[in-house]
Motif scaffolding. Structure first.
Motif, PDB file in Angstrom:
ATOM      1  N   THR A 161       1.001  -1.433  -0.157  1.00 29.07           N
ATOM      2  CA  THR A 161       0.196  -0.162   0.124  1.00 29.07           C
ATOM      3  C   THR A 161       0.639   1.248   0.033  1.00 29.07           C
ATOM      4  OG1 THR A 161      -1.491  -1.444   1.191  1.00 29.07           O
ATOM      5  CG2 THR A 161      -1.977   1.312   1.025  1.00 29.07           C
ATOM      6  N   SER A 162       1.355   1.291   0.898  1.00 29.06           N
ATOM      7  CA  SER A 162       2.476   2.293   1.210  1.00 29.06           C
ATOM      8  C   SER A 162       3.908   2.778  -0.320  1.00 29.06           C
ATOM      9  CB  SER A 162       4.140   1.902   2.381  1.00 29.06           C
ATOM     10  OG  SER A 162       4.417   1.258   1.560  1.00 29.06           O
ATOM     11  N   ARG A 163       4.208   1.629  -1.091  1.00 31.74           N
ATOM     12  CA  ARG A 163       4.550   1.329  -2.394  1.00 31.74           C
ATOM     13  C   ARG A 163       3.622   1.936  -3.264  1.00 31.74           C
ATOM     14  NH1 ARG A 163       9.240   2.383  -3.713  1.00 31.74           N
ATOM     15  NH2 ARG A 163      10.618   0.307  -2.131  1.00 31.74           N
ATOM     16  N   VAL A 164       2.309   1.715  -3.666  1.00 33.31           N
ATOM     17  CA  VAL A 164       1.501   2.017  -4.336  1.00 33.31           C
ATOM     18  C   VAL A 164       1.253   3.963  -4.403  1.00 33.31           C
ATOM     19  CG1 VAL A 164      -1.028   2.042  -5.323  1.00 33.31           C
ATOM     20  CG2 VAL A 164       0.655  -0.051  -5.313  1.00 33.31           C
ATOM     21  N   TYR A 165       1.405   4.461  -2.689  1.00 36.00           N
ATOM     22  CA  TYR A 165       0.945   6.127  -2.511  1.00 36.00           C
ATOM     23  C   TYR A 165       2.079   6.548  -3.158  1.00 36.00           C
ATOM     24  CZ  TYR A 165       0.741   9.404   0.205  1.00 36.00           C
ATOM     25  OH  TYR A 165       0.785  11.096   1.148  1.00 36.00           O
ATOM     26  N   ILE A 166       2.777   5.859  -2.772  1.00 38.97           N
ATOM     27  CA  ILE A 166       4.186   7.133  -2.897  1.00 38.97           C
ATOM     28  C   ILE A 166       4.585   7.033  -4.033  1.00 38.97           C
ATOM     29  CG2 ILE A 166       6.866   6.741  -2.948  1.00 38.97           C
ATOM     30  CD1 ILE A 166       7.152   4.816  -0.764  1.00 38.97           C
ATOM     31  N   LEU A 167       4.000   6.161  -4.783  1.00 42.55           N
ATOM     32  CA  LEU A 167       3.940   6.166  -6.925  1.00 42.55           C
ATOM     33  C   LEU A 167       3.769   7.482  -7.091  1.00 42.55           C
ATOM     34  CD1 LEU A 167       5.039   2.756  -7.524  1.00 42.55           C
ATOM     35  CD2 LEU A 167       6.684   3.862  -7.249  1.00 42.55           C
ATOM     36  N   LEU A 168       1.871   6.951  -6.774  1.00 41.87           N
ATOM     37  CA  LEU A 168       0.984   7.619  -6.703  1.00 41.87           C
ATOM     38  C   LEU A 168       1.408   9.411  -6.728  1.00 41.87           C
ATOM     39  CD1 LEU A 168      -1.988   6.004  -5.634  1.00 41.87           C
ATOM     40  CD2 LEU A 168      -1.289   6.111  -8.386  1.00 41.87           C
TER      41      LEU A 168
END
Length: 229
Positions: free
Chosen positions: A20-27
């Motif tokens: 979840t955090s990786r997706v958030y960071i990329l967004l």
């Protein structure tokens, strides 16, 4: 209170939270990359794919260097713990810290590549033999891959520009997997642009930067081990 803190810490360290955090960071980084580059890159969508437009293309690509550098910095320094996510702050910190150093490498690279590609496109008008095509392409490839190394080094380490260039060339040979990986990434980017448009590539910018960083990991590891205290 400590129990609540421990619960949040466990939540922040779990596999689902890391995804979840990786997706958030990329967004977040995608939005910031678009924010810092789209005003300059939008004209590329209406420019014809003609060699005469290459100098304009190079001009519009100038803001891309500092933006990629800032995203590299943010990805390298950001933890994946959901309780400690600051991708936007890290992006702007990297942008402020590295923009001028990156431009000292990025702008000459764009100039070199523009000169080389224009000469390739108009070699007949310039009186150059077709035999010149091979060395010009090879020079363009070496310049591009060396600049790719230099951009990572400048983004993550504090070296003088001449030392960055020496290290960039050194690691073209020392870690051959890095330039090969970057060449494949560039080929994939060219393929996406050819099949769809530059807009599709812009929407995948943060994922592309993450792949770029992962490809460069062996070089980063050796620089950290051998050239920093």
């Amino acid at each position: 209170m400590s129990g609540v803190s421990q619960t949040w810490r466990q939540f922040g360290d779990g596999p689902l939270s890391r995804i979840t955090s990786r997706v958030y960071i990329l967004l977040v980084l995608e939005l910031l990359l678009l924010l810092t580059t789209v005003p300059a890159l939008l004209p590329l969508l209406v420019l014809g794919r003609d060699a005469s437009n290459l100098p304009l293309v190079a001009l519009f690509l100038v803001p891309l260097g500092p933006a990629i550098s800032a995203a590299l910095y943010a990805l390298r320094h950001q933890r994946t713990d959901l309780t400690d996510l600051h991708p936007a702050a890290l992006f702007w910190r990297g942008y402020r810290a590295n923009a001028f150093a990156v431009l000292r490498i990025w702008v000459p690279t764009l100039l070199w590549l523009t000169v080389l590609t224009v000469n390739l496109a108009y070699r007949g008008a310039a009186g150059l033999s077709s035999l010149w095509a091979v060395p010009l392409v090879l020079i363009a490839v070496v310049v591009t891959l060396g600049a790719a190394n230099a951009l990572v080094i400048t983004s993550l380490f504090d070296f003088r520009t001449r030392d960055v260039l020496r290290l960039a060339v050194h690691f073209l040979v020392r870690t051959p997997g890095v330039p090969v990986g970057n060449a494949l990434l560039l080929a994939a980017a060219a393929g996406i642009t050819a099949v769809s448009s530059e807009a599709a590539l812009m929407l995948l910018a943060s994922v592309a930067v993450l792949a770029y960083l992962r490809v460069s990991d062996p070089m980063i590891h050796l620089i950290r081990k051998e050239f920093t205290s």
